[in-house]
Design a protein around this motif. Structure first.
Motif: not given
Length: 185
Positions: A172, A170, A151-153, A174, A124-125, A155, A147
């Motif tokens: 992210t 970082i 979504s899950t972010s 979906i 997503r980003s 690093c 998470s």
């Protein structure tokens, strides 16, 4: 400087992704000229260098050929890439765009291989901070940040062989119900 770009599927005309690149850094007068009034000349020179460096790479699986990871851990959370000429900017340093692609590739492998418990994640980003020049072999490592069911972010850090931090991103992804509802459409 700021750049805005869209990747569009040639066959369908569908926008695949939108990118915005903002660069905050002090620059010399020459660089300001090359990225300002002399930009048409800069584009011509860059396009010639790009065509020469990527001419031998076919359309199929081109990212896997451009970015070949070595020593990927079994959990897909760390790996190494040897930086070669076509990863570099004209100053001989690994280009920030190359680093972002490396982060996305390893981040996606890690997210797909167990960090996300649902269906295949979609990026997503991505936000990347560049800290020092990257040359030679670069080590990448992925660490989960947060998470939830949507979504899950992650690093993703890139370090030089000597252990200096080159960049940190970082990402992210979906996941879960959002992806599953898109698959039904």
């Amino acid at each position: 400087g700021v750049a805005h770009a869209e990747a569009i599927d040639v066959d369908s005309g569908e926008v695949i992704c939108i990118a915005r690149h903002t660069k905050y850094m002090p620059t010399s007068l020459l660089l300001k000229m090359l990225l300002g009034p002399l930009m048409p000349l800069t584009k011509i020179i860059a396009s010639l260098a790009t065509k020469e460096n990527t001419a031998e790479i076919g359309k199929e699986a081109w990212l896997d050929k451009l970015f070949q990871f070595q020593d990927i851990a079994a959990n897909k959370q760390c790996g190494r890439i040897n930086v070669v000429d076509y990863h570099n900017n004209p100053m001989g340093v690994c280009h920030g765009g190359s680093q972002a692609v490396m982060m996305e590739m390893l981040g996606h492998k890690a997210a797909t291989d167990g960090l996300v418990a649902t269906s295949a994640p979609l990026l997503r980003s991505i936000s990347v901070t560049y800290l020092s020049p990257g040359r030679g072999a670069l080590d990448l490592g992925v660490v989960p940040v947060v998470s939830d069911k949507y979504s899950t972010s992650l690093c993703v850090k890139i370090q030089s062989e000597r252990g200096s931090l080159v960049s940190e991103g970082i990402l992210t992804f979906i996941t879960g119900p959002i992806i599953e509802s898109k698959a039904r459409l």
